[in-house]
Design a protein around this motif. Structure first.
Motif, mmCIF file in Angstrom:
data_model
loop_
_atom_site.group_PDB
_atom_site.id
_atom_site.type_symbol
_atom_site.label_atom_id
_atom_site.label_comp_id
_atom_site.label_asym_id
_atom_site.label_seq_id
_atom_site.Cartn_x
_atom_site.Cartn_y
_atom_site.Cartn_z
ATOM 1 N N PHE A 1 0.787 -1.352 -0.020
ATOM 2 C CA PHE A 1 -0.146 0.097 0.006
ATOM 3 C C PHE A 1 0.760 1.215 -0.197
ATOM 4 N N VAL A 2 0.448 2.134 -1.024
ATOM 5 C CA VAL A 2 1.329 3.415 -0.962
ATOM 6 C C VAL A 2 0.639 4.718 -0.941
ATOM 7 N N VAL A 3 0.938 5.369 0.121
ATOM 8 C CA VAL A 3 0.155 6.841 0.588
ATOM 9 C C VAL A 3 0.516 7.891 -0.517
ATOM 10 N N ASN A 4 -0.415 8.517 -1.039
ATOM 11 C CA ASN A 4 -0.167 9.304 -1.832
ATOM 12 C C ASN A 4 0.730 8.975 -3.068
ATOM 13 N N PRO A 5 0.256 8.130 -3.752
ATOM 14 C CA PRO A 5 1.098 7.550 -5.098
ATOM 15 C C PRO A 5 1.145 8.564 -6.251
ATOM 16 N N THR A 6 2.415 8.418 -7.063
ATOM 17 C CA THR A 6 2.193 9.234 -8.194
ATOM 18 C C THR A 6 1.579 8.830 -9.259
ATOM 19 N N THR A 7 1.190 9.638 -10.287
ATOM 20 C CA THR A 7 0.419 9.183 -11.344
ATOM 21 C C THR A 7 0.824 8.125 -12.293
ATOM 22 N N THR A 8 2.285 8.042 -12.061
ATOM 23 C CA THR A 8 2.859 6.992 -12.746
ATOM 24 C C THR A 8 2.790 5.609 -11.945
ATOM 25 N N GLU A 9 2.913 5.499 -10.740
ATOM 26 C CA GLU A 9 2.668 4.622 -9.881
ATOM 27 C C GLU A 9 1.115 4.057 -10.046
ATOM 28 N N MET A 10 0.158 4.962 -10.251
ATOM 29 C CA MET A 10 -1.124 4.734 -10.032
ATOM 30 C C MET A 10 -1.447 3.932 -11.562
ATOM 31 N N GLU A 11 -0.601 3.931 -12.543
ATOM 32 C CA GLU A 11 -0.821 3.130 -13.586
ATOM 33 C C GLU A 11 -0.949 1.712 -13.386
ATOM 34 N N ASP A 12 -0.076 1.355 -12.240
ATOM 35 C CA ASP A 12 0.086 -0.122 -11.916
ATOM 36 C C ASP A 12 -0.736 -0.449 -10.732
ATOM 37 N N SER A 13 -1.588 0.495 -10.089
ATOM 38 C CA SER A 13 -2.270 0.233 -9.033
ATOM 39 C C SER A 13 -3.510 -0.602 -9.050
ATOM 40 N N LYS A 14 -3.902 -1.373 -8.339
ATOM 41 C CA LYS A 14 -4.960 -2.315 -8.232
ATOM 42 C C LYS A 14 -6.151 -1.507 -7.472
ATOM 43 N N LEU A 15 -5.792 -0.346 -6.856
ATOM 44 C CA LEU A 15 -6.738 0.397 -5.924
ATOM 45 C C LEU A 15 -6.554 1.777 -6.071
ATOM 46 N N ASP A 16 -7.753 2.714 -6.026
ATOM 47 C CA ASP A 16 -7.753 3.952 -6.232
ATOM 48 C C ASP A 16 -8.664 4.303 -5.096
ATOM 49 N N LEU A 17 -8.017 4.797 -3.884
ATOM 50 C CA LEU A 17 -8.857 4.896 -2.554
ATOM 51 C C LEU A 17 -8.272 6.462 -2.098
ATOM 52 N N LEU A 18 -9.538 7.455 -1.936
ATOM 53 C CA LEU A 18 -9.149 8.501 -1.322
ATOM 54 C C LEU A 18 -10.058 8.574 0.088
ATOM 55 N N LEU A 19 -9.176 8.895 0.922
ATOM 56 C CA LEU A 19 -9.981 8.802 2.205
ATOM 57 C C LEU A 19 -9.539 9.994 2.954
ATOM 58 N N ALA A 20 -10.491 10.571 3.865
ATOM 59 C CA ALA A 20 -10.420 11.741 4.408
ATOM 60 C C ALA A 20 -10.993 11.568 5.872
ATOM 61 N N GLY A 21 -10.182 12.311 6.747
ATOM 62 C CA GLY A 21 -10.816 11.941 8.159
ATOM 63 C C GLY A 21 -9.959 13.064 8.937
ATOM 64 N N SER A 22 -10.132 12.574 10.307
ATOM 65 C CA SER A 22 -9.608 13.680 11.328
ATOM 66 C C SER A 22 -8.920 12.688 12.281
ATOM 67 N N GLU A 23 -8.275 13.296 13.715
ATOM 68 C CA GLU A 23 -7.411 12.586 14.350
ATOM 69 C C GLU A 23 -8.323 11.358 15.081
ATOM 70 N N THR A 24 -9.673 11.421 14.962
ATOM 71 C CA THR A 24 -10.522 10.677 16.052
ATOM 72 C C THR A 24 -11.318 9.816 15.084
ATOM 73 N N GLY A 25 -11.092 9.760 13.834
ATOM 74 C CA GLY A 25 -11.929 8.718 12.894
ATOM 75 C C GLY A 25 -11.957 9.122 11.730
ATOM 76 N N ILE A 26 -12.674 8.304 10.765
ATOM 77 C CA ILE A 26 -13.009 8.273 9.264
ATOM 78 C C ILE A 26 -14.157 9.220 9.023
ATOM 79 N N LEU A 27 -14.101 10.030 8.209
ATOM 80 C CA LEU A 27 -14.988 11.080 7.612
ATOM 81 C C LEU A 27 -15.644 10.763 6.500
ATOM 82 N N MET A 28 -14.844 10.318 5.360
ATOM 83 C CA MET A 28 -15.134 10.139 4.211
ATOM 84 C C MET A 28 -14.079 9.104 3.303
ATOM 85 N N ILE A 29 -14.674 8.015 2.553
ATOM 86 C CA ILE A 29 -14.048 7.486 1.502
ATOM 87 C C ILE A 29 -14.630 7.288 0.437
ATOM 88 N N GLU A 30 -13.713 7.230 -0.820
ATOM 89 C CA GLU A 30 -14.232 7.040 -2.041
ATOM 90 C C GLU A 30 -13.200 6.312 -2.890
#
Length: 907
Positions: A229-258
């Motif tokens: 798992f790679v955090v903030n991969p580059t666009t070149t790295e994303m070409e070989d990625s099996k997952l495209d997950l954007l996650l937003a949250g705070s220090e206490t929990g998860i607020l949004m995933i897509e």
């Protein structure tokens, strides 16, 4: 009249009192004035005075070393394997909060501002988000006529939603100042994506501003490259990625995933979410340190909440009726009953005034001896004296004073109380509004082939949610073109468009451009179905899916996934598997509503459960894994264990929905409609593509006009796609292109060929449809001819032999070589020049060849059937007896071309 420009060079002496001062040459450029006479100039002399800068005042702070931006702060925050830089205090200082965030050479500038005067209270926080990608960020301008950025593009709308959704749950209730978040991409390096950076920048800007919020928000992208798992991969790295997950949250929990993935199992998805949550938590900790240094005080005094006692009053008035109303199963009757009850509560609390039940009994205590006859006269004592015992004071009941409340407060409280009663019914009663349990799915009905002229159609109904999905197939010209930031042409061969008319909820409303919600829901359904589509080589069509919501009571985007899947199968698209979607809900703090405290997960939620619940978690996929997911929450965050429970429950729900989709009646046809276009795919040598196109596209246009096909699409790799409405024109075009791109061999003999044009130096002969060669005047007859038209005319049928192919690929033919008295003559190079020594008859003359190629072609249908001693690729009208040379394309459909029709498989 001439004009003069006066330039004055002034030597300013050095200031001996200031050692830092030096001689300065000042050049003053004065305005250009009309030429005047010497007398006039003398009477209007210019007076020039050089003003010395007051260094004592201006440079005082500079001597002390005070910077120009005293409140500028810069921090570096580790994210993944690199740092992002956050700057504030230099740009946008008049905004309530502004930051510039850098990742590599990608720069995002974000501001937060709010109105000075609060707006009317409502149940929706007045916040708007605008995100824009400036073309100058990549060093280019817009490709359209207007060079200024205009309407927000679809992918910019999606990023606006990514910014808005995690921030909204953190805003405190009761704050009604309109808040605006603006975000611009000022620089883009093509490697570091700006979307996750924009989410983080907005979270930091809000944290630094005066807007009251509960937690700092940050966002990251997670990719799966190999098994890592790679955090903030580059666009070149994303070409070989099996997952495209954007996650937003705070220090206490998860607020949004897509995110979107290729049938990723739930266990892997949970691991990715955990990695993203750790990264978000570390960013938020660093941002909180920055907020302590330069953050502005929050406007907590501006928060206005309804009176606390109003909640109790609404429950006293409408509590019992709410219990009955919430048991109505159908949406429209339940909505109308709740609306009538709300009007009743409003009337009592805002117009008549409310008197509490406890206040009506609160009065002076009445005793029997205090109740006297009303007609008894009072006794008065003369001279101002009186006996207290002779005066009787009647007891008067204390009248309660009615309390009035504002209409907005009553509406807000009524909605909150209704939500509380609904949650109590679900948690404590174990039944939802429509009588289902927490894991039960609504009744499903599916039908395909509703629209006879559409290429594919399906009507999917789940409870009171219904989607009409329609599929249209076409060629490359139907593909959606996207003007993106990097300027590389981006074409989508599959796209899903979602529409939500007001009639689907029984209302009248405005119809216009697609809303942000419609764009977001359509993209989610599109990305959910994309992994099961065949490749372009297997199915060369452009695919458009339209999902029109005809009924809505929750989870319409997931109904679009199910309906779109059935419509694709009805259109004959060979999908890898079926896809279903389901929306999950959540009730936290169940102990407050009569539960044991464990969060309650709801499957296949309705609209009221979405509005009154704490989560909307959409998951799409099949039995093997997940293809798309999206989560929004209304609380300050959920834990990973709660999300795991929701994912596993969603998997069971998808299995039930997929089983119901198999019962579709009538089922999908799974073959191309007779109204769908036919596409033939051919492969030719890449260097032969220009022969099909011709000079300025003339050749390909003439083929389209001659055969009647819709389009011919050529690619640099030699792929040719022919689109037509009928099979006859398709095959005729195939023959022409096959003949154009064939590789002739010297010595080939062609029978029954038509003369298409005659020139002074010879005749052009069409050896196969679409392919011509020059038969020089010296090769037309064994006898000497002064002019070709002495013995031949256009339309004559002759037999010719290929005797030469020059370096340009042009063909030289000979009729004389096939005459009985010639035997096996070898081509005579001297015969290229006419005997009369006239105009040079060079075969390689490109202008003459081009002229001849535009001559009228013979009608293939009228050509008599001939026999060939050499190889020929053509239609049935040109059946070869023998064939010795090889062609770039093969005439049969199971060779170098693939025909797609109503029954054929794609090869």
């Amino acid at each position: 009249m001439a004009h003069l420009a006066f330039i004055s060079h002034i030597q300013q002496p050095a200031d001996t009192t200031n050692p830092t001062s030096a001689s300065q040459n000042l050049t003053l450029y004065l305005p250009v004035v009309p030429f005047l006479s010497s007398r006039r100039i003398a009477s209007h002399r210019f007076k020039i005075r050089a003003l010395n800068r007051d260094f004592d005042d201006v440079t005082a702070s500079e001597k002390e070393g005070t910077p120009f931006f005293p409140h500028r702060h810069t921090v570096k925050i580790p994210v993944g394997d690199r740092y992002i830089t956050v700057e504030t205090g230099q740009i946008g200082r008049q905004a309530s909060g502004s930051v510039v965030v850098r990742d590599g050479e990608t720069v995002v500038y974000t501001t937060v501002c709010m109105s000075d005067v609060p707006s009317e209270p409502s149940d929706f926080f007045p916040m708007s988000v605008h995100y824009q990608e400036r073309f100058s960020a990549a060093g280019r301008t817009s490709g359209g006529f207007f060079k200024r950025e205009g309407r927000t593009k679809d992918h910019e709308v999606l990023i606006c939603r990514l910014i808005d959704r995690p921030l909204r749950p953190t805003m405190l209730k009761g704050f009604y100042h309109e808040t605006q978040i603006l975000s611009w991409v000022l620089s883009y390096d093509g490697l570091h994506s700006p979307d996750s950076l924009a989410v983080t920048a907005a979270g930091i800007a809000v944290a630094l501003s005066e807007v009251p919020n509960t937690n700092t928000v940050a966002g990251v992208r997670i990719g799966l490259i190999g098994d890592k798992f790679v955090v903030n991969p580059t666009t070149t790295e994303m070409e070989d990625s099996k997952l495209d997950l954007l996650l937003a949250g705070s220090e206490t929990g998860i607020l949004m995933i897509e995110g979107y993935c290729d049938f990723l199992p739930e266990e892997k998805l949970l691991q990715a979410i955990e990695v993203g949550q750790d990264a978000v938590r570390s960013i938020c900790k660093e941002v909180d340190k920055l907020v302590k240094v330069c953050g502005k005080p929050k406007l907590l005094d501006s928060i206005k909440l309804p009176p606390p006692e109003l909640y109790k009053h609404v429950e006293e008035i409408a509590g019992d009726e709410l219990v009955k109303v919430l048991q109505i199963k159908n949406k429209v009757p339940r909505r109308k009953a709740i609306s009538l009850l709300e009007e009743k509560v409003l009337s009592i609390l805002t117009e008549e005034g409310y008197v509490s039940k406890s206040e009506t009994c609160a009065g002076a205590e009445i005793t029997p001896d205090m109740l006297e006859d009303e007609d008894e006269e009072e006794e008065f004592v003369v001279d101002g004296e009186f006996d207290e015992g002779d005066v009787h004071i009647k007891p008067v009941l204390k009248k309660p004073v009615p309390t009035f409340y504002s209409e907005v407060d009553v509406k807000l409280v009524f909605k909150s109380v209704s939500s509380t009663y609904l949650r109590k019914r679900i948690v404590k009663g174990g039944k939802r509004s429509d009588g289902r349990t927490s894991e039960e799915i609504r009744t499903i009905d599916a039908e395909c082939g509703l629209l006879p002229r559409a290429h594919g159609s399906a009507l999917f109904t789940r409870g009171e949610t219904q989607s009409l999905a329609v599929v249209t197939l076409g060629d490359k010209q139907m593909a959606q073109r996207i003007d993106n930031l990097v300027g590389v042409e981006d074409v989508k061969r599959f796209y899903l468009q979602y529409s939500f008319p007001p009639s689907c909820v029984g209302e009248a409303g405005r119809i216009g451009a697609p809303s942000r919600r419609e764009i977001g829901h359509g993209t989610l359904a599109e990305r959910a179905l994309e992994p099961v589509l065949p490749s372009e080589d297997d199915f060369p069509y452009t695919i458009r899916v339209e999902s029109t919501i005809t009924e809505s009571n929750g989870s319409s985007s997931m109904a679009s996934v199910c309906g779109g899947c059935l419509a694709l199968q009805d259109a004959g698209v060979p999908l890898k598997s079926s896809i279903a979607g389901i929306a999950m809900g959540l009730v936290v703090d169940t102990e407050e509503f009569g539960g044991d405290g464990t969060p309650l997960i709801l499957s296949d939620i309705t609209g009221s459960e979405d509005a009154s619940g704490d989560m909307d978690f959409k998951v799409a996929g099949n039995d093997d894994g997940v293809t798309a997911f999206q989560m929004d929450i209304k609380v300050t965050g959920i834990t990973l264990s709660t999300m795991e429970h929701a994912l596993l429950q969603a998997k069971e729900g998808r299995k039930r929905i997929l089983a119901e989709m198999l019962k579709c009646s009538p089922p999908p046809s799974k073959k191309l409609s007779k109204h769908a276009p036919l596409i033939l795919v051919m492969k030719v040598k890449p260097e032969k593509v220009n022969l099909i196109i011709g000079s300025g596209g003339k050749k390909v246009k003439s083929i389209i006009e001659e055969t009647g096909v819709e389009s011919i699409d050529t690619q640099d790799n030699g792929t040719v796609k022919i689109t037509s409405r009928d099979l006859a024109s398709l095959e005729r075009t195939k023959i022409i292109i096959s003949n154009l791109t064939m590789v002739p061999v010297v010595g080939d003999i062609y029978r029954n060929c038509k003369i298409t044009s005659i020139v002074p130096y010879g005749a052009f002969v069409e050896i196969v449809p679409g392919r011509e060669g020059l038969c020089h005047v010296s090769e037309l007859s064994p006898d000497w001819l002064s002019k070709p038209d002495d013995a031949f005319k256009v339309g004559d049928i002759v037999d010719v032999k290929l005797i030469e192919i020059n370096e340009k690929g042009q063909l030289r033919l000979s009729r004389k070589a096939l005459l009985p008295d010639q035997g096996t003559d070898k081509p005579n190079e001297n015969q290229r020049t006419p005997k009369d020594g006239g105009t040079p008859q060079k075969y390689g003359d490109k202008s003459k060849l081009r002229q001849s190629s535009n001559a009228p072609k013979g009608d293939v249908d009228k050509t008599s059937e001939g026999k060939f001693t050499k190889r020929y690729v053509g239609s049935r009208k040109y059946e070869p007896k023998t064939s010795s040379n090889k062609s770039d394309t093969v005439a049969s459909s199971d060779g170098g071309s693939a025909l797609v029709n109503g029954e054929a498989q794609v090869g």
